[in-house]
Design an enzyme around this catalytic site. Structure first.
Site, mmCIF file in Angstrom:
data_model
loop_
_atom_site.group_PDB
_atom_site.id
_atom_site.type_symbol
_atom_site.label_atom_id
_atom_site.label_comp_id
_atom_site.label_asym_id
_atom_site.label_seq_id
_atom_site.Cartn_x
_atom_site.Cartn_y
_atom_site.Cartn_z
ATOM 1 N N GLY A 114 -0.526 -15.324 -35.624
ATOM 2 C CA GLY A 114 -0.433 -14.103 -36.420
ATOM 3 C C GLY A 114 -1.376 -14.101 -37.619
ATOM 4 N N SER A 173 2.494 -18.421 -41.121
ATOM 5 C CA SER A 173 2.211 -17.264 -40.256
ATOM 6 C C SER A 173 3.106 -17.333 -39.023
ATOM 7 C CB SER A 173 0.752 -17.279 -39.797
ATOM 8 O OG SER A 173 0.579 -18.260 -38.803
ATOM 9 N N ASP A 174 3.313 -16.198 -38.383
ATOM 10 C CA ASP A 174 3.910 -16.273 -37.051
ATOM 11 C C ASP A 174 2.844 -16.867 -36.134
ATOM 12 O OD1 ASP A 174 5.510 -16.135 -34.828
ATOM 13 O OD2 ASP A 174 6.114 -14.049 -35.119
ATOM 14 N N TRP A 175 3.256 -17.313 -34.966
ATOM 15 C CA TRP A 175 2.350 -18.042 -34.083
ATOM 16 C C TRP A 175 1.217 -17.119 -33.592
ATOM 17 C CZ3 TRP A 175 5.327 -20.795 -36.568
ATOM 18 C CH2 TRP A 175 5.477 -22.147 -36.383
ATOM 19 N N TYR A 224 4.074 -10.353 -37.341
ATOM 20 C CA TYR A 224 2.845 -10.094 -36.587
ATOM 21 C C TYR A 224 2.149 -8.795 -36.994
ATOM 22 C CZ TYR A 224 3.593 -13.679 -32.962
ATOM 23 O OH TYR A 224 3.716 -14.847 -32.279
#
Ligand code: BGC
Length: 726
Positions: free
Chosen positions: A269, A265-267, A234
């Site tokens: 992010g 990607s992170d959620w 993030y």
């Protein structure tokens, strides 16, 4: 003559092995080459819209396929504690399935505490098999950010403070997951070491610290574990979001390390379209708003049409996704998988029982002798609490979770009467505000009185305290190292009436145990230890299992001793956290700065004793391309079967740059019968003694003397030998 024959046989064997290895490699290369042709021909048939559809989420945990070409959706699920329950396609609510109860596996720091890569592999195989049963292609696990700051809310998910230990475990958990044709998603890349401000903080980390501390496990999981996917973190790293960080994703990951898989990607992010697309992100996941308006949806289409992102870049991303699919959902002989089987429970038990750390055992209070304890008081909320769910972040709908009380009853119930008192109220919820949570650290006198009354009339008190999954949680950091819920007052009161009080702490990160260390005879550290936690714990208490876990991080005497707190670099100022401690993370800091920890990294006792002796190396002086073979003996000098984790640290006393007092370069968990002695060899490549030289922009193993140090923890070195590099 004899020697000549021997040499000839050796030559033939070496040649056959080399040839078969070569054939294996070339067969593998052929398969990859054929796959390349196949994937490229598929890409040629795809429209730009279809390609872009594959590069962003089309639901919470999937991205689109191309049905007309037989390309399925790509499905993901969390990790790392197990395969998360099925949630609805478009929101986080439970899908209310009845077939998604899974095995709850020990948390990351528990796996790390086993110091046994085989356990990480076991973990991975279970995750892979259960993911298949749930038809998930990518498991968002393992997570192994470095435990830089003991307060970090996700310390329990992560592994350790040491890059080498992290690497060895990460490689094996990735291999285990992927042995089932399920992709591991290693996360969170990189320097996501605090939850506070995690979505906005800019971490400033030197290239040396990145390469020596924060990168190695990712690199190893990719180059040695062959991880198919990676999740960008993030935070920003050195000024750029990790999801659009050219240095991180293009230069290092895909360039230097040759990563062939997918960067996800992170959620939520992802922050931009063009920067993320051009700087290495492949799939955008978890963003807010309408799916077709995400950065990698219509805006990406527009950017390609405007020439800001090339079709070549898009094709490379699609290639990676298809490559991943051909190794998972579209692979030949894809296993069907299985979920929550007895074999999986056994794996969870094995990991848990190797993870438990014996911190103190004065007067051999442990193991408990079943025939001499007739009345057992089990005290503390954690004795009846489950840890599969709680707080923010992924948990598991556990098919089974044996609590400590259940475990103790099943192991001691036939020979002793077992009574329970709650002892404290765990009144903290991650979803509440600080104000709503205020007072969570206050003892409950009524519960203490009840516990004291019970302890007084018992032969032994087993006090189950620590934290829980609300108190240690994603999205939050702890405020301090204190034991929560007024637990210290409970420990003091119970210990005062029954000195045979065994303190069992269930938690995933360092805490302040100074008082307990001083006043209690037996202290056992357990974790959020999975479906079989209670059974594994009770077997350790009973001596059926001899504890062999070792701490995967240092417990400082006080928070201000820890590097980030000491240098006032946590949580950062104006959303900027400068990692001023550089490479001095964890024991590297405490040892170099001569700060005595509460418990050192790698520490853990056993019910037996070991003696490590006679370290020697095959040579005294090595060239830079050689490997050191260190030999030593280890003997079980006690009267019980057990295992010692022998740790090999190296120091470079004279160097042109600051080097830590010691760095872990090898370890082995060795199981020995009473009286048994084993000869052990550990290999260290001279190249691995190098530091990252920021001036040369390269690894540098300087010539000169190095000291190999062998011991049972970073605080207990019993053997040393010098070698030189020329
Ligand atoms: C976490 C990830 C997780 C993702 C999806 C994020 O908040 O940081 O580790 O995989 O959510 O649940």
């Amino acid at each position: 003559m004899k020697n000549k024959i021997k040499l000839l046989v050796k030559y033939i064997i070496t040649s056959v092995v080399a040839l078969s290895l070569f054939n294996g490699v070339s067969a593998q290369n052929k398969v990859e080459a054929a796959l390349k042709v196949k994937i490229n021909s598929i890409i040629k048939k795809m429209t730009l819209e279809e390609k872009i559809g594959m590069l962003h989420g089309n639901a919470l945990f999937s991205s689109a396929g191309v049905p007309r070409l037989g390309i399925p959706e790509l499905t993901c699920d969390d990790g790392p504690l197990g395969v998360r329950e099925e949630i609805k396609r478009f929101d986080w609510a439970s899908a209310n399935w009845t077939t998604d109860s899974a095995t709850f596996l020990p948390n990351g720091s528990a796996i790390a505490a086993t110091w046994n890569p085989l356990m990480a592999n076991k973990y991975g195989v279970v995750i892979g098999e259960e993911a298949n049963a749930r038809k998930k292609d990518v498991m968002l696990a393992p997570a192994f950010n470095i435990c830089r700051m003991p307060l970090c809310g996700r310390t329990y998910e992560y592994y350790s403070e040491d890059p080498y230990l992290n690497s060895q475990l990460a490689i094996q958990s990735v291999k285990g997951i992927q042995s089932q044709h399920v992709a591991a998603c290693i996360k969170h890349f990189a320097a996501n070491n605090q939850e506070l401000d995690r979505d906005s903080v800019n971490t400033l980390v030197s290239e040396r610290a990145l390469r020596e501390i924060y990168f190695p496990a990712f690199k190893a999981a990719i180059q040695q574990g062959n991880a198919y996917t990676i999740m960008s973190a993030y935070n920003k790293l050195n000024g750029y979001w990790c999801s659009e960080n050219d240095f991180l994703l293009n230069k290092v990951l895909k360039g230097e390390w040759g990563f062939k898989g997918v960067v996800m990607s992170d959620w939520a992010g992802t922050h931009h379209t063009i920067a993320a697309a051009n700087n290495g992100l492949d799939i955008e996941m978890g963003s807010k708003g309408y799916y077709d308006q995400w950065y990698f949806a219509r805006p990406l289409l527009a950017a390609v049409k405007a020439g800001q992102v090339s079709v070549k870049t898009i094709d490379d991303k699609v290639y990676r996704v298809l490559w991943l699919m051909y190794h998972t959902s579209l692979s030949a002989n894809h296993p069907k998988g299985s979920i929550a089987t007895p074999a999986h429970a056994k794996a969870a038990y094995d990991i848990a029982s190797e993870s438990i750390v014996l911190l103190k055992n004065d007067n051999h209070l442990l193991p408990l002798k079943a025939n001499s304890v007739k009345r057992i008081a089990v005290i503390g909320d954690n004795a009846i609490r489950t840890f599969a769910l709680g707080g923010y972040g992924a948990g598991v709908k556990a098919k089974k979770e044996v609590t400590a009380l259940d475990g103790i009853k099943s192991r001691f119930g036939k020979t002793a009467s077992i009574s329970f008192a709650q002892g404290y109220r765990a009144n903290y919820l991650a979803s509440r505000t600080d104000e709503q949570n205020s007072g969570y650290d206050q003892p409950d006198q009524n519960l203490i009185d009840e516990a004291v009354a019970l302890a007084k009339t018992s032969d032994v008190a087993i006090l189950c305290i620590g934290s829980n999954r609300e108190y240690e949680s994603e999205g939050h950091d702890r405020k301090n190292l204190e034991l929560p819920f007024g637990e210290q007052a409970l420990v003091n009161a119970v210990t005062a009436v029954n000195p045979k009080t065994i303190v069992v702490i269930m938690a995933g990160a360092p805490y302040d145990l100074n008082e307990i260390k001083k006043s209690n005879h037996a202290v056992v550290w357990s974790w959020f230890n999975g479906s079989e936690a209670g059974n594994a714990l009770a077997d350790v208490l009973k001596g059926v299992v001899n504890p062999s876990g070792k701490l995967p991080f240092t417990f400082p005497v006080s928070l201000k001793d820890s590097p980030a707190a000491n240098l006032n670099t946590y949580p950062g100022k104006n959303l900027t956290a400068e990692y001023k401690e550089g490479i001095l993370v964890g024991y590297r800091w405490y040892d170099t700065r001569k700060i005595q920890p509460q418990f050192p990294f790698g520490y853990g006792l056993s019910y037996t004793d070991f003696s490590i002796g006679n370290i020697s190396t095959d040579k005294l002086s090595y060239a830079k391309n050689e490997t050191i073979h260190a030999k030593f003996t280890i003997r079980n000098t006690g009267s019980r079967y057990g295992a010692e984790v022998v740790q090999l640290y190296v120091s470079d006393p004279v160097c042109s740059v600051l080097r830590p007092e010691k760095e872990l370069k090898g370890f082995k968990k060795i199981f020995l019968k009473p009286g048994e002695i084993k000869k052990v060899e550990m290999k260290v490549k001279v190249a691995d003694l190098a530091f990252y030289d920021e001036l040369k922009k390269a690894w540098n193993a300087e010539v000169g003397e190095y000291v190999l140090q062998l011991g049972s923890s970073s605080g207990s070195i019993t053997q040393k030998v010098k070698i030189s590099v020329n």
